[in-house]
Design a protein around this motif. Structure first.
Motif, PDB file in Angstrom:
ATOM      1  N   ILE A 212       1.131  -0.958   0.630  1.00 50.83           N
ATOM      2  CA  ILE A 212       0.123   0.208  -0.314  1.00 50.83           C
ATOM      3  C   ILE A 212       0.744   1.688  -0.395  1.00 50.83           C
ATOM      4  O   ILE A 212       0.846   2.667  -0.788  1.00 50.83           O
ATOM      5  CB  ILE A 212      -1.054  -0.222   1.148  1.00 50.83           C
ATOM      6  N   ASN A 245      -7.316  -8.656  -2.142  1.00 51.61           N
ATOM      7  CA  ASN A 245      -7.164  -8.059  -1.546  1.00 51.61           C
ATOM      8  C   ASN A 245      -7.118  -5.975  -1.628  1.00 51.61           C
ATOM      9  O   ASN A 245      -8.151  -5.422  -1.190  1.00 51.61           O
ATOM     10  CB  ASN A 245      -6.149  -8.419  -0.333  1.00 51.61           C
ATOM     11  N   ILE A 246      -5.698  -6.209  -2.783  1.00 51.77           N
ATOM     12  CA  ILE A 246      -5.770  -4.374  -2.930  1.00 51.77           C
ATOM     13  C   ILE A 246      -6.866  -3.929  -4.350  1.00 51.77           C
ATOM     14  O   ILE A 246      -6.904  -3.003  -3.874  1.00 51.77           O
ATOM     15  CB  ILE A 246      -4.184  -4.353  -3.167  1.00 51.77           C
ATOM     16  N   ASP A 248      -9.971  -5.133  -4.449  1.00 50.43           N
ATOM     17  CA  ASP A 248     -10.829  -5.611  -3.623  1.00 50.43           C
ATOM     18  C   ASP A 248     -11.541  -4.471  -2.744  1.00 50.43           C
ATOM     19  O   ASP A 248     -12.468  -3.451  -2.243  1.00 50.43           O
ATOM     20  CB  ASP A 248     -11.602  -6.558  -3.719  1.00 50.43           C
ATOM     21  N   GLY A 249     -10.402  -4.131  -1.820  1.00 50.38           N
ATOM     22  CA  GLY A 249      -9.977  -2.987  -0.635  1.00 50.38           C
ATOM     23  C   GLY A 249     -10.701  -4.012   0.211  1.00 50.38           C
ATOM     24  O   GLY A 249     -11.442  -3.502   1.332  1.00 50.38           O
ATOM     25  N   LEU A 268      -6.902  -0.300   3.983  1.00 52.07           N
ATOM     26  CA  LEU A 268      -7.242  -0.930   3.222  1.00 52.07           C
ATOM     27  C   LEU A 268      -8.401  -1.026   2.225  1.00 52.07           C
ATOM     28  O   LEU A 268      -9.665  -0.382   2.564  1.00 52.07           O
ATOM     29  CB  LEU A 268      -6.903  -2.276   3.682  1.00 52.07           C
ATOM     30  N   LYS A 269      -8.395   0.266   1.310  1.00 48.88           N
ATOM     31  CA  LYS A 269      -9.191   0.320   0.136  1.00 48.88           C
ATOM     32  C   LYS A 269      -9.332   0.640  -1.579  1.00 48.88           C
ATOM     33  O   LYS A 269      -7.907   0.007  -1.534  1.00 48.88           O
ATOM     34  CB  LYS A 269      -8.932   2.625  -0.370  1.00 48.88           C
ATOM     35  N   PRO A 270     -10.175   0.260  -1.938  1.00 41.85           N
ATOM     36  CA  PRO A 270      -9.874  -0.327  -3.187  1.00 41.85           C
ATOM     37  C   PRO A 270      -9.182   0.011  -4.111  1.00 41.85           C
ATOM     38  O   PRO A 270      -9.704   1.750  -4.029  1.00 41.85           O
ATOM     39  CB  PRO A 270     -11.020  -0.568  -3.930  1.00 41.85           C
ATOM     40  N   ASN A 271      -8.224  -0.385  -4.746  1.00 40.27           N
ATOM     41  CA  ASN A 271      -6.959   0.508  -5.578  1.00 40.27           C
ATOM     42  C   ASN A 271      -6.988  -0.677  -6.749  1.00 40.27           C
ATOM     43  O   ASN A 271      -5.615  -0.980  -7.006  1.00 40.27           O
ATOM     44  CB  ASN A 271      -5.676   0.792  -4.649  1.00 40.27           C
TER      45      ASN A 271
END
Length: 496
Positions: A212, A245-246, A248-249, A268-271
């Motif tokens: 992140i 994970n990254i 979908d956040g 963790l935010k959708p990226n």
């Protein structure tokens, strides 16, 4: 608190720290005498010194003549009295409020070691001095660190002292975070990850945080080099899940610790853009060569303790790092201060009769034999040794874990090479007349050394403190059982 931390950051000056270090090392005899005098004055009332007959004297000569050189075994009764609650000055003038636990990899069980504020101050001074010299060559500017650090649970002794591994006592001390901020080496992971109860979950989240903040990561570190290599081997297996994970956040459901999930939820935010970038970088690597610069482009260096027993991990670190330049090892004197190279633990010695092979000898033999694996594009993941006296004559046993499958022919050659690479005269002569039997190479299934680490963690060791035991003694039954029950192939040397 925040203001004092910022003031601490502004106060750090690498040039001043280096100048102080240079001054201290230039006149080390005087510094050592003054330090000893101060220690003796502060601890004059301690029972241990009183029993030694110093009678208040603080000069080095009296100290050397009265206070014997001892091992932990001789001090253990005093330490256990402290742990059991005695409050009188036993080993120190000031009360001991915290106990550190050793890793336990040498004797098979952790040792109790007193821990106090002075030791914490010295530890932080080491961090600052080391950073000052590193930062002079590889300057860091307001970055973050991907630190593979873990803090196991503390518990209270019978006498009420907090007890935990040395690294746990350091990481949980408020001075640690202040120092890391001051030297611009703050961990990219939140405290909940560092102090998480499950190592596997914490490791995964360390990587998630690192990815992140990938553009801000300027150094990668752990207490020991072994932990860094182990971490990146884990990344080889988990990278696609991390990308998911990254993208979908959403944190993987198997991360179940509530405090860790809550802390990671804030980061963790959708990226999808970052996830695609990481996916493309990992997919394009050849056998993970250059993994570090690919994922963390602004990393200046990888930092960790590399003692003699860990030199086998150096090749893998270089592989992950790609082109980081030369690794320099210096022995001699810095000003008037000795520079020491750690070679081996005193009691780690392979011997059947007149042979004497140290941990360094074992390491050199393994390195030589492991070169034969390169032709089949295999890596040696980890190794340890044992002396099997159940046979007549006794013989050396070397346990290897490999990254994949190697041919029978190559492994047979590796076994012979191991045998021939022990150059101790006592070993060679004993092998020639068969008073030491043929060396045995036992290949264990993948994940075996992870099971060893899990065993030591269950005993109370911390991951950041763990060191693979390079020799397993005959009384270390549990470790031997783990190794022997996971053997998949066995080879006997025909070198002699």
């Amino acid at each position: 608190m925040q203001i004092s931390m910022l003031e601490k950051m502004e106060e750090f000056n690498g040039d001043i720290v280096i100048d102080e270090f240079e001054a201290l090392t230039a006149d080390v005899e005087r510094v050592q005498r003054e330090t000893l005098k101060q220690i003796l004055e502060e601890n004059e009332s301690a029972e241990y010194l009183q029993n030694s007959g110093l009678n208040g004297r603080t000069d080095p000569e009296s100290y050397k003549s009265c206070v014997p050189i001892v091992t932990h075994k001789e001090l253990e009764p005093y330490i256990m009295r402290i742990a059991d609650g005695e409050t009188s000055p036993i080993l120190t003038g000031k009360p001991i409020t915290t106990i550190s636990l050793s890793s336990g990899t040498t004797q098979g069980k952790p040792k109790f070691v007193p821990f106090n504020d002075e030791l914490m101050d010295s530890t932080m001074q080491i961090y600052r001095t080391s950073f000052a010299f590193r930062n002079r060559e590889f300057p860091i500017r307001n970055g973050k660190a991907l630190q593979f650090i873990y803090s196991s649970k503390q518990f209270k002794t019978k006498g009420g002292q907090l007890a935990g591994t040395a690294t746990t006592n350091v990481f949980r001390n408020s001075q640690y975070k202040k120092t890391m901020m001051a030297i611009q080496s703050e961990c990219c992971s939140p405290d909940e990850v560092i102090f998480g109860p499950d190592f596997r979950q914490s490791l995964y989240c360390h990587f998630l945080c690192g990815l992140i903040f990938r553009d801000e990561i300027q150094l990668i570190s752990s207490t020991f080099a072994h932990s860094i290599v182990h971490s990146f081997r884990t990344l080889e297996k988990d990278w696609e899940e991390l990308c998911t994970n990254i993208r979908d956040g959403v944190l993987s459901s198997w991360i179940t610790t509530p405090s860790v999930r809550a802390a990671m939820g804030k980061l963790l935010k959708p990226n999808p853009e970052l996830a695609n970038l990481i996916y493309d970088k990992c997919s394009s690597l050849s056998n993970w060569y250059g993994l570090v610069p690919a994922l963390f482009p602004n990393v200046k260096y990888i930092y960790g303790i590399m003692t003699g027993s860990m030199e086998p991990y150096l090749a893998k670190l270089r592989h992950y790092a790609g082109e980081l330049g030369d690794v320099v090892k210096v022995m001699g004197f810095h000003n008037s201060t000795p520079e020491l190279k750690f070679v081996c633990r005193r009691n780690l010695l392979l011997t059947v009769n007149i042979d004497k092979n140290t941990e360094k000898d074992l390491q050199l033999a393994v390195e030589e034999a492991a070169k034969l694996l390169a032709g089949e594009k295999q890596d040696l993941v980890d190794f340890t040794s044992h002396v099997d006296m159940s046979t007549d004559p006794g013989h050396y046993v070397i346990f290897w874990e490999l990254s994949g499958e190697a041919s029978e022919e190559i492994l047979g050659e590796c076994c012979n090479c191991l045998d021939k690479s022990f150059v101790d005269a006592g070993y060679i002569s004993s092998r020639k007349v068969n008073t030491i039997g043929a060396l045995e190479l036992r290949v264990v299934r993948k994940g075996t050394f992870q099971k060893l680490m899990d065993h030591y963690l269950a005993l109370g060791s911390a991951v950041s403190q763990f060191k693979t035991p390079r020799y397993v003694g005959p009384t270390n039954n549990v470790v031997l059982q783990i190794l022997c029950s996971n053997v998949v192939k066995t080879y006997l040397s025909t070198a002699y």
